[in-house]
Design a protein around this motif. Structure first.
Motif, PDB file in Angstrom:
ATOM      1  N   LYS A 146      -6.159   7.717   5.091  1.00 41.73           N
ATOM      2  CA  LYS A 146      -7.197   6.765   4.693  1.00 41.73           C
ATOM      3  C   LYS A 146      -6.547   5.524   4.113  1.00 41.73           C
ATOM      4  O   LYS A 146      -5.800   5.598   3.148  1.00 41.73           O
ATOM      5  CB  LYS A 146      -8.147   7.376   3.663  1.00 41.73           C
ATOM      6  N   ASP A 147      -6.817   4.393   4.724  1.00 40.21           N
ATOM      7  CA  ASP A 147      -6.370   3.097   4.215  1.00 40.21           C
ATOM      8  C   ASP A 147      -7.534   2.552   3.398  1.00 40.21           C
ATOM      9  O   ASP A 147      -8.448   1.926   3.929  1.00 40.21           O
ATOM     10  CB  ASP A 147      -6.022   2.181   5.384  1.00 40.21           C
ATOM     11  N   ASP A 148      -7.523   2.823   2.099  1.00 33.79           N
ATOM     12  CA  ASP A 148      -8.668   2.592   1.231  1.00 33.79           C
ATOM     13  C   ASP A 148      -8.599   1.199   0.601  1.00 33.79           C
ATOM     14  O   ASP A 148      -7.821   0.970  -0.332  1.00 33.79           O
ATOM     15  CB  ASP A 148      -8.711   3.664   0.141  1.00 33.79           C
ATOM     16  N   GLN A 182     -13.282  -5.147  -6.405  1.00 27.47           N
ATOM     17  CA  GLN A 182     -13.909  -4.600  -5.217  1.00 27.47           C
ATOM     18  C   GLN A 182     -13.547  -5.514  -4.050  1.00 27.47           C
ATOM     19  O   GLN A 182     -13.407  -6.734  -4.225  1.00 27.47           O
ATOM     20  CB  GLN A 182     -15.428  -4.535  -5.386  1.00 27.47           C
ATOM     21  N   SER A 210     -11.359  -0.306  -0.682  1.00 25.70           N
ATOM     22  CA  SER A 210     -12.569  -0.512  -1.480  1.00 25.70           C
ATOM     23  C   SER A 210     -12.238  -1.156  -2.822  1.00 25.70           C
ATOM     24  O   SER A 210     -13.039  -1.923  -3.362  1.00 25.70           O
ATOM     25  CB  SER A 210     -13.300   0.811  -1.695  1.00 25.70           C
ATOM     26  N   ARG A 211     -11.040  -0.863  -3.343  1.00 22.62           N
ATOM     27  CA  ARG A 211     -10.584  -1.485  -4.581  1.00 22.62           C
ATOM     28  C   ARG A 211      -9.168  -2.033  -4.357  1.00 22.62           C
ATOM     29  O   ARG A 211      -8.318  -1.359  -3.769  1.00 22.62           O
ATOM     30  CB  ARG A 211     -10.587  -0.479  -5.736  1.00 22.62           C
ATOM     31  N   ARG A 256      -3.272   4.056   0.098  1.00 21.50           N
ATOM     32  CA  ARG A 256      -3.273   4.552   1.475  1.00 21.50           C
ATOM     33  C   ARG A 256      -2.739   5.979   1.460  1.00 21.50           C
ATOM     34  O   ARG A 256      -1.555   6.205   1.198  1.00 21.50           O
ATOM     35  CB  ARG A 256      -2.403   3.676   2.377  1.00 21.50           C
ATOM     36  N   THR A 257      -3.613   6.943   1.735  1.00 19.32           N
ATOM     37  CA  THR A 257      -3.210   8.347   1.704  1.00 19.32           C
ATOM     38  C   THR A 257      -2.875   8.831   3.110  1.00 19.32           C
ATOM     39  O   THR A 257      -3.594   8.516   4.067  1.00 19.32           O
ATOM     40  CB  THR A 257      -4.315   9.227   1.106  1.00 19.32           C
ATOM     41  N   ASN A 316      -3.338  -1.714  -2.252  1.00 19.84           N
ATOM     42  CA  ASN A 316      -4.420  -0.746  -2.047  1.00 19.84           C
ATOM     43  C   ASN A 316      -3.842   0.641  -1.790  1.00 19.84           C
ATOM     44  O   ASN A 316      -2.681   0.791  -1.377  1.00 19.84           O
ATOM     45  CB  ASN A 316      -5.344  -1.167  -0.897  1.00 19.84           C
ATOM     46  N   ARG A 366       0.848  -1.192   0.000  1.00 19.72           N
ATOM     47  CA  ARG A 366       0.000   0.000   0.000  1.00 19.72           C
ATOM     48  C   ARG A 366       0.877   1.234   0.000  1.00 19.72           C
ATOM     49  O   ARG A 366       1.978   1.236   0.568  1.00 19.72           O
ATOM     50  CB  ARG A 366      -0.937  -0.008   1.203  1.00 19.72           C
TER      51      ARG A 366
END
Length: 253
Positions: A221-223, A247, A225-226, A215-216, A213, A177
């Motif tokens: 935010k550890d995103d 997804q 979703s995709r 990660r900002t 994934n 990430r």
């Protein structure tokens, strides 16, 4: 007690949804694969950092992590150890070591004794400056000792995620990430030595995947979703190929 690894949204999702075919260790517990500079596996170690009250006894999580590694050690007839160290402070002067999953008993070792034991079990130890072995998420007294002790002729990485199918091991996954956009991110060639080590450990019986994934950091935010998935197979050219972007529920559930 200090937690060396602050968490992972994918792990949280798996736990929250009780997806039992995926297993992993986190916190102060690692499943490490050691090999030579050519990526040939030499030994496996489950490493656990504990506090004073846990020192000298096994938890069920430690035993499970050890036995999980042992199924790969038996495949290659590789040594497999369970190692416990005190997780507070920047150094350690003693470790508890278990050398057999058949008899879960401790023996006490100093760091020098552990270095000799690893050397006797196939690691080429030298005094040359080591490169960065493992991701910074595993910064601990043990990992700092490892980096300062073994030199430049070994490769070591950890196993992030195990995948079972029909109650049997199917694949292992490397989790990546960063802040790089999902569409642009590709596995870094600097990591290929570690990928090769894991591939050599599990091939051809099991699959090896990379899951990425976004990660900002700001805002954090550890995103998950995709998820962008790559398959690793060093018997093919190229050894790392893009599979698909999924997804999270599509891939994990």
């Amino acid at each position: 007690m200090h937690q060396y690894y602050s968490g992972n949204a994918l792990y949280d999702y798996i736990e929250a949804n009780n997806v039992t075919r995926y297993t992993f260790v986190t916190g102060n517990l690692w499943q490490l694969v050691y090999g030579d500079r050519n990526g040939i596996p030499k030994l496996l170690v489950a490493v656990s950092g504990v506090d004073e009250k846990e020192w000298g006894s096994f938890s069920s999580k430690e035993i499970d992590a050890f036995r999980q590694l042992s199924q790969l050690s038996l495949k290659h007839q590789l040594p497999c150890f369970l190692l416990q160290f005190k997780a507070f402070g920047g150094t350690f002067d003693e470790i508890n070591l278990c050398t057999s999953f058949y008899r879960l008993t401790f023996s006490r070792h100093s760091p020098d004794m552990l270095k000799d034991l690893f050397s006797k079990n196939g690691l080429s130890v030298n005094s040359k400056q080591a490169t960065k072995y493992i991701n910074d998420k595993t910064s601990s007294a043990y990992h700092k000792w490892q980096r300062n002790t073994f030199g430049s002729d070994i490769t070591v990485t950890d196993i992030d995620l195990w995948v079972n199918k029909d109650d049997k091991l199917f694949a292992v996954c490397e989790l990546k990430r960063s802040k790089v956009a999902l569409e642009k991110w590709e596995p870094y060639e600097d990591d290929f030595n570690n990928f090769h080590l894991i591939h050599n450990l599990i091939y051809p019986e099991y699959k090896f995947f990379i899951i990425y994934n976004l990660r900002t950091p700001f805002p954090f935010k550890d995103d998950i979703s995709r998820l962008k998935v790559f398959e690793v197979d060093f018997s093919q050219t190229p050894p790392v190929r893009y599979v698909n972007t999924y997804q999270v529920a599509q891939l994990i559930n």
